[in-house]
Design a protein around this motif. Sequence first.
Motif, mmCIF file in Angstrom:
data_model
loop_
_atom_site.group_PDB
_atom_site.id
_atom_site.type_symbol
_atom_site.label_atom_id
_atom_site.label_comp_id
_atom_site.label_asym_id
_atom_site.label_seq_id
_atom_site.Cartn_x
_atom_site.Cartn_y
_atom_site.Cartn_z
ATOM 1 N N LEU A 287 -2.480 3.333 3.140
ATOM 2 C CA LEU A 287 -1.558 3.622 4.233
ATOM 3 C C LEU A 287 -0.516 4.656 3.817
ATOM 4 C CD1 LEU A 287 -0.755 2.939 7.114
ATOM 5 C CD2 LEU A 287 0.650 1.068 6.219
ATOM 6 N N ASP A 288 -0.017 4.537 2.597
ATOM 7 C CA ASP A 288 0.965 5.515 2.103
ATOM 8 C C ASP A 288 0.335 6.902 1.991
ATOM 9 O OD1 ASP A 288 2.801 3.482 1.936
ATOM 10 O OD2 ASP A 288 2.467 3.097 -0.197
ATOM 11 N N TYR A 289 -0.892 6.959 1.494
ATOM 12 C CA TYR A 289 -1.566 8.252 1.374
ATOM 13 C C TYR A 289 -1.806 8.856 2.758
ATOM 14 C CZ TYR A 289 -4.732 11.834 -0.352
ATOM 15 O OH TYR A 289 -5.300 13.045 -0.663
ATOM 16 N N TYR A 290 -2.178 8.024 3.727
ATOM 17 C CA TYR A 290 -2.419 8.493 5.098
ATOM 18 C C TYR A 290 -1.149 9.084 5.707
ATOM 19 C CZ TYR A 290 -2.680 7.941 10.170
ATOM 20 O OH TYR A 290 -2.593 8.140 11.517
ATOM 21 N N ARG A 291 -0.020 8.436 5.459
ATOM 22 C CA ARG A 291 1.237 8.917 6.034
ATOM 23 C C ARG A 291 1.652 10.259 5.437
ATOM 24 N NH1 ARG A 291 4.389 3.097 5.657
ATOM 25 N NH2 ARG A 291 3.657 2.227 7.668
ATOM 26 N N ASN A 292 1.346 10.476 4.182
ATOM 27 C CA ASN A 292 1.797 11.688 3.489
ATOM 28 C C ASN A 292 0.769 12.806 3.509
ATOM 29 O OD1 ASN A 292 4.236 10.403 2.742
ATOM 30 N ND2 ASN A 292 3.225 9.446 0.989
ATOM 31 N N HIS A 293 -0.439 12.536 3.971
ATOM 32 C CA HIS A 293 -1.502 13.552 3.965
ATOM 33 C C HIS A 293 -2.209 13.558 5.323
ATOM 34 C CE1 HIS A 293 -0.821 12.632 -0.284
ATOM 35 N NE2 HIS A 293 -1.208 13.876 -0.528
ATOM 36 N N PRO A 294 -1.627 14.197 6.299
ATOM 37 C CA PRO A 294 -2.239 14.222 7.636
ATOM 38 C C PRO A 294 -3.538 15.015 7.695
ATOM 39 C CG PRO A 294 -0.337 15.679 7.540
ATOM 40 C CD PRO A 294 -0.340 14.916 6.253
ATOM 41 N N GLN B 238 -6.005 -1.237 12.192
ATOM 42 C CA GLN B 238 -5.194 -1.343 13.412
ATOM 43 C C GLN B 238 -3.937 -0.485 13.309
ATOM 44 O OE1 GLN B 238 -4.600 -5.552 13.641
ATOM 45 N NE2 GLN B 238 -6.732 -5.980 14.197
ATOM 46 N N HIS B 239 -3.329 -0.412 12.128
ATOM 47 C CA HIS B 239 -2.133 0.425 11.958
ATOM 48 C C HIS B 239 -2.481 1.903 12.101
ATOM 49 C CE1 HIS B 239 2.042 0.910 10.493
ATOM 50 N NE2 HIS B 239 1.576 2.063 10.031
ATOM 51 N N ILE B 240 -3.631 2.294 11.553
ATOM 52 C CA ILE B 240 -4.048 3.697 11.654
ATOM 53 C C ILE B 240 -4.310 4.059 13.114
ATOM 54 C CG2 ILE B 240 -5.948 5.270 11.106
ATOM 55 C CD1 ILE B 240 -6.117 3.867 8.378
#
Length: 987
Positions: A680-687, A709-711
């Motif tokens: 989740l942290d990687y997803y937030r910082n790497h669009p 579900q969060h994604i």
Amino acid sequence: MKKLIGYLGAVCALIAILYMIFSDQDTGSIKIKAVNGVLDLHEITDSPFVSLAGDWKFTADSFVEPTTFAEKTNNLRVPGPWPSAAQWGSYQLIVYLPGSWSDIGLRVRNIWSAHTIYIDGTPVSQKGTVASSKQETVPDNRSYEVYFKPGSRQLLITIHVSNFANTRGGIVLPIDIGDAEQMKEDVNRDLSLEWTATSWLLLFSLFHIAIYLLRTKDEAFLYSGLHFLLLAAVVVLRGERLFIREFPSFPFDLYFRLQDTLTFLSPMLLIAFILKMIPSVMKKKTLVLFFFPFLVYIFLNALLPARALSGMQYEFFYYNDGLFLAIIIRIFYLTVKDRIGIRRNEAIILMFMLIFLALFAISASWDSLFFSGRNSMNRIGMVGYILTMNVFLSVRLMNRAEESEQLTIRLQKANDAKDDFLKVTTQDLQKPLHDSIHLIKSVANEQDHKKKDEQLFLAEQLMGNMVYLLRDLHDFTRIRFEDYVIQLKSTNLRMIMLHVIQLMRLTFTKKNIRIAEFIPSQVYVWADEQLLTQVLIRMMTEVSHDTTEDTLIIESVQTGTNLLVRASTTREPTSTDRRRKTSAGLMMTEELIQQMNGSLTYERMETGIHFTLGLAFSESKDPIIDSEDEYNPGSTMFAEDRELGTLLIVEDDVIHAEVMKGMLNDIYKVRIAYTAQEALDYYRNHPEIVMMIIDDIIPGSMNSLELLQHIRKHSSLMDLPVLMMISFEHPAHIERIFASGANDYLTKPFSKETLLVRLNAVEQTKQSILLAIEYEMAFLQTQIKPHFLYNALSNIISFCYTDGERAAYLLTMLSSFLRYIFEASRDGQFSSLQKELEIIEAYVEVEKARFGERLTFSYDMDPLIAARSILIPSLLIQPLVENAIRHGLFEKEGPGHVQVSISLHDSFLNIQVADNGVGMSAAQCAHLMEGAAAKAGIGFTNVRRRVHDLTQGSLEINSSPGNGTTIHIKIPVKEGRIDVESNHRRG
């Protein structure tokens, strides 16, 4: 010898039973009858007793003097009922006795109800209290005997009877007269027979109930045990009235309530037993419907006085007998049609049982209703029913024991097959495992790169064979434990075959086996892709074992609803080992083919090896143009000039994650996260992530479904495709995965080819959706109203004559607006919020040239929003502003205002477009959301669809006539960089 002794014992028992049935005198067939109140027995020499049957003198509603014979009164047939109006009266009969009878006995079976018997004026028996009114009458009804010594050879028998309890009154069964000693013997024999029958029934009841208590699953034994128990009670309550003989003080009212209730409750339990044994005879709802009359009768019998329902007994006895006959006919029909559900020998014995029971029931009904007296058919039916009932259960037990023996033999064979399979599989696994180890060691020492690649490829082939062997072992276990359910679907046969040939390419090349394949490219069969692949690999492996320097011919032939796949060689097999049929591969191939409703034949002949695989034919599609590469799942997706995107793998198994990274490194920039929070942290910082692969079981505070579900709150199915890796295909689990937002799933373990095909399918789906939306955008661009351009240009031309600066400004705004519209699809599906607001201002300025001071526009935006970096779908707000002006303000008199408000809340962008125009009704709003309203327009429909498809957001309309319209859009915040060239383009 033992069988002979058994047969002799059965014959002796049968003879004893027949003797017991027929040894006593049957007075049902009456030879001498009374005439006009006189019965002359002077000539009787062949019978120790007879029935006092015939025409008796009967005086209704009067108790005649027992010493005076009423010769002039009416005659009444005995046994038989009274005239319907009579309720009390007197019987008289003169009997001339034979000289051989010294002591006389009278046997009374059934007189309704209270009565007194006089012999020559002397009372010899009184049961109950005889009276002329119901209040004074005390009812009684029992079977008994009277013994006396006659004073002469002529007897005057007078019987006073009162009946206010039963529909049928008077002497309803024959009264026997005869020698006292002979009658006592006959009575004792009859009582013994009934006690014996009662004992049998009680023993059978105890035996059946004990079986049920030991095995409660067999509810049929509970019903049969209770039926025997109630049948024993019916025997002691009816016939010789054993119960009332033992308990003479038992209340009359309770006795006959109990008698009538158990008489109709007993057959209900028997029918329930039959339906438990043979459920196909009748449905439960139908059974309840048939039982309903009995239940009503039993209920009323418990509430009303004893024998208050006696007038309905005729109908209920008929109904009971008819029901049994209907069941017999039904069982016979099911047996003939072979739909009985039990073995034929059981069905035949069951029919005989029911025939004996029907004989017993019908003869008993005949005796009770038509006054036939003792009837040997009644006893034959009872004994035959009891015997066949227990023979039926014995045969059923014998059949179950035989089935258990057969199952034991099958289980032993299956166990032997399992042992053979495990032995062969272990041997087959050891060889490629050792070969792979030796190959890997050789690779480390090999200097020639070409040979090294060849050895690595061979190791890969060996490992692949091991994977299929392990799948075979897993499938074999699931099949044996009946935990193997597959979903057949229409499958392209040639695609699977070419894939298998590709996997076996090295083996065929080394053994110089040429492939001649003649399967149409668009023939489909009903099969499971993975299982069909395993089957074909096993077939090809078996062929390669016994073939070298030969041609393998593969062809398909359609025969009716089946498709035959034939694989044949042209030369004699190189191996003479005939035990190849018992190999692990062929054993599992046959099992898997059976799971797909197919067949497999294998022949070794001098002309070669012949495999014939039968599958269910699905369809044959129109042929398409074949490409040069028949099987290349990655040819579309993984072109060399494709820019590598970032793929995030979320997997807690380090080794498996690294293996997947190695498989995908050449087509993606692969990144690995070992926990959901790290992902989740990687997803937030790497669009820039273009795809994710997530394992369905990840340890930690956040599981994989919560991560998914969060994604999905921020990225749609198209923005960021997600592939789930699962360990088992349980329907509920797969449903939860898709409900959480997965695009597709993969079952572990999987091959590289399967993974690439699934990734390619997801990518192609995404590209198809994007292309469809692009076409939709292009179509939207063509919908610019001609009258809008005409009005805009007309206004600009008019300003050229009066206000040149204003005309130039409007021309610039129109140019910016048209350029944005025409180039929206070229820039992508998204644009910056800033760019969208600029184009709205340009559009409004052009519209103001027509509306003048009537139109005002403004927008307010949260200052924390970075409009240049926030991305929204192109042409998201402008069509809504255009609709507000054209449909909201245009039809309104006086000034109108359009307000756009943009705010940020909980990572969601809230956009509101409001006008103070004419508004709409609730029905119009509903039709607009459904796309059915005439005013919906292509622009609004496009906006609504893209809000859902591109952003997974929501759109709402609030409006009322005369109060304007407000449209509210809520979409996840999407940040990114899109080249902003609007200023340069304007220049």
